[in-house]
Design a protein around this motif. Structure first.
Motif, PDB file in Angstrom:
ATOM      1  N   ARG A   1      -3.153   5.900  -4.415  1.00 55.12           N
ATOM      2  CA  ARG A   1      -1.743   6.240  -4.575  1.00 55.12           C
ATOM      3  C   ARG A   1      -1.593   7.547  -5.357  1.00 55.12           C
ATOM      4  O   ARG A   1      -2.468   7.942  -6.119  1.00 55.12           O
ATOM      5  CB  ARG A   1      -0.997   5.121  -5.305  1.00 55.12           C
ATOM      6  CG  ARG A   1      -0.887   3.827  -4.521  1.00 55.12           C
ATOM      7  CD  ARG A   1       0.063   2.867  -5.232  1.00 55.12           C
ATOM      8  NE  ARG A   1       0.289   1.666  -4.440  1.00 55.12           N
ATOM      9  CZ  ARG A   1      -0.345   0.509  -4.645  1.00 55.12           C
ATOM     10  NH1 ARG A   1      -1.243   0.395  -5.600  1.00 55.12           N
ATOM     11  NH2 ARG A   1      -0.077  -0.532  -3.873  1.00 55.12           N
TER      12      ARG A   1
ATOM     13  N   THR B   1       0.830  -1.200   0.000  1.00 55.38           N
ATOM     14  CA  THR B   1       0.000   0.000   0.000  1.00 55.38           C
ATOM     15  C   THR B   1       0.870   1.257   0.000  1.00 55.38           C
ATOM     16  O   THR B   1       2.051   1.223   0.365  1.00 55.38           O
ATOM     17  CB  THR B   1      -0.925   0.033   1.226  1.00 55.38           C
ATOM     18  OG1 THR B   1      -0.114  -0.019   2.410  1.00 55.38           O
ATOM     19  CG2 THR B   1      -1.885  -1.141   1.200  1.00 55.38           C
TER      20      THR B   1
ATOM     21  N   ARG C   1       5.493   2.166  -6.804  1.00 50.62           N
ATOM     22  CA  ARG C   1       5.067   0.762  -6.841  1.00 50.62           C
ATOM     23  C   ARG C   1       4.957   0.201  -8.263  1.00 50.62           C
ATOM     24  O   ARG C   1       5.257  -0.963  -8.512  1.00 50.62           O
ATOM     25  CB  ARG C   1       3.711   0.612  -6.155  1.00 50.62           C
ATOM     26  CG  ARG C   1       3.618   1.187  -4.753  1.00 50.62           C
ATOM     27  CD  ARG C   1       4.663   0.628  -3.824  1.00 50.62           C
ATOM     28  NE  ARG C   1       4.398   1.006  -2.424  1.00 50.62           N
ATOM     29  CZ  ARG C   1       5.301   0.975  -1.475  1.00 50.62           C
ATOM     30  NH1 ARG C   1       6.532   0.586  -1.747  1.00 50.62           N
ATOM     31  NH2 ARG C   1       4.987   1.338  -0.243  1.00 50.62           N
TER      32      ARG C   1
ATOM     33  N   SER D   1       3.566   5.533  -5.025  1.00 49.38           N
ATOM     34  CA  SER D   1       3.112   6.206  -6.243  1.00 49.38           C
ATOM     35  C   SER D   1       3.075   5.256  -7.429  1.00 49.38           C
ATOM     36  O   SER D   1       3.659   4.174  -7.408  1.00 49.38           O
ATOM     37  CB  SER D   1       4.045   7.383  -6.565  1.00 49.38           C
ATOM     38  OG  SER D   1       5.374   6.925  -6.799  1.00 49.38           O
TER      39      SER D   1
END
Length: 438
Positions: free
Chosen positions: A158, A131, A186, A134
């Motif tokens: 995000r 979690t 991410r 970006s």
């Protein structure tokens, strides 16, 4: 394997290497394609709309029709079903060779379109990543990735970050990504070749830069526009997903295909409960589509045999990729710089090229604007001369790319390896006439 699309890169030892195909080989190539110089609806024409969908191999249609006529599915105890299974297996093996996928733990799956495959990969990566953080995309990208990242950044709460591209070159670089990617990024997307600017990116270099900053980032690549211009080498790119659409690589409209890295292939994603963790296809695939993919690879193997003595299928595909790249580069140079008798696009009055005149990064596509003439009008005028091109406009497909240029529309001339120098000259003559009249 070295990235064969990086300028100056070397891979195999090629024989009979030249910047363009011999007339004899080019004639043999053109003979293998449907409607190479004639449209069934409009008559004789030059096809310079390959970025919208390439010509289709005759063998794809013939073999695909044969397989499509068979009603039997796989996994039945009869000879027809066994034969269909062999077609599917050969098609999957051909795709693995085409992608350059040697890792037995990676996955290749088919979807309705390349866009669908990209959305599925971006969704799965976004849901699987930790979690926070970006999601990064570049303004140069097609909506297949640009819009998908926007949506899945929002749905996973995000930050969505944009990488600007260089309007002077029409490209994005590793340094551009380094300025935006964060340690907690991410998911990041890359477009291999832009269907608007026509420029190829250094995917492997960008991926290395991303991983230096965010080692666990999932990296997804849109390779749809790049695939028809040379060999792919997914395992050399250092990414997690790579997607193509076969109708833009000499096949018919039917499927997109995605290569998925071992680590992305096993994340939680839509699949039937009884299937393995790395199963991505939902339902049966069209065997005739896989037969078509096999025919594309057979064709590239045939073409590559003129440029390498190797009997290995993969090496012949790489040889074909380099030869296609060189031939297209010669055509692009002729279109931009002209001949002794014809001025090139780069020297015509009122013409603004996207990218530098001498850019080594163009892959078969030249985009330009003409002062005082809307791109849709240019398309219509060239159509009157029997030349099929396309306009890209500030719309859902190209707006994010054109706005940084300050342009409402551009004309796109997109070539492929079966196009000829004579077709280039006819196009230049038509453009000169259009500029004189309008």
């Amino acid at each position: 394997m070295t990235n064969i699309h990086a300028p100056g890169a070397d891979t195999l030892a090629y024989k009979n290497a030249s910047q363009s195909f011999s007339p004899e080989l080019l004639a043999a190539i053109r003979e293998r394609f449907c409607h190479v110089d004639h449209c069934p609806f409009t008559g004789k024409r030059i096809y310079f709309e390959n970025a919208g969908g390439t010509l289709t191999l005759k063998s794809v249609i013939e073999r695909g029709s044969e397989i499509a006529s068979i009603p039997d599915n796989e996994h039945r105890n009869n000879l027809a079903s066994h034969a269909i299974s062999q077609v599917v297996t050969k098609g999957r093996q051909a795709l693995a060779t085409y992608f350059g996928a040697n890792d037995g733990d990676s996955v290749i799956f088919g979807g309705e379109t390349g866009t669908e495959c990209l959305f599925r990969l971006i969704r799965a990566a976004s849901m699987a990543a930790p979690t926070g953080g970006s999601v990064v995309a570049c303004e140069l990208e097609h909506p297949a990735t640009f819009d998908a990242t926007v949506q899945w950044a929002r749905r996973t709460n995000r930050e969505w970050l944009k990488v600007p591209f260089d309007t002077a070159s029409g490209r994005v670089t590793a340094a551009d990504y380094e300025a935006v990617v964060q340690p907690d990024t991410r998911v990041a997307t890359i477009i291999h070749t832009s269907p608007v600017t026509g420029m190829v990116q250094d995917v492997a270099g960008i991926a290395r830069s991303i991983r230096t900053i965010a080692p666990e980032c999932y990296i997804i690549v849109d390779g749809i526009q790049h695939a028809p211009h040379g060999a792919l080498d997914v395992e050399a790119y250092g990414v997690d997903g790579y997607v193509i659409s076969m109708y833009k690589a000499f096949c018919r409209f039917n499927n997109g295909y995605a290569w998925v890295s071992p680590r992305l292939s096993i994340v939680d994603h839509d699949r039937l409960a009884g299937k393995p963790d790395n199963a991505w296809e939902l339902g049966s695939r069209d065997p005739s589509a896989l037969a078509g993919a096999d025919e594309v690879v057979k064709y590239l193997e045939w073409l590559g045999s003129s440029f390498t003595d190797s009997v290995l299928r993969r090496e012949r595909l790489v040889a074909a990729g380099r030869a296609m790249h060189n031939h297209e580069k010669a055509l692009v140079t002729r279109l931009i710089k002209g001949t002794e008798k014809l001025p090139g696009l780069g020297s015509l009055p009122r013409v603004k090229l996207i990218g530098q005149v001498d850019s080594p990064y163009r892959e078969g596509t030249i985009s330009f604007a003409i002062e005082g003439i809307n791109a849709t009008q240019v398309v219509a005028y060239l159509g009157e001369h029997g030349i099929r091109v396309h306009a890209r406009s500030d719309d859902a497909f190209s707006g994010n790319i054109l706005r940084p240029f300050g342009l409402a529309s551009i004309t796109r001339i997109s070539l492929a390896h079966y196009n000829t120098p004579e077709e280039i000259d006819i196009c230049l003559q038509a453009l000169r006439t259009i500029l004189t009249v309008h």
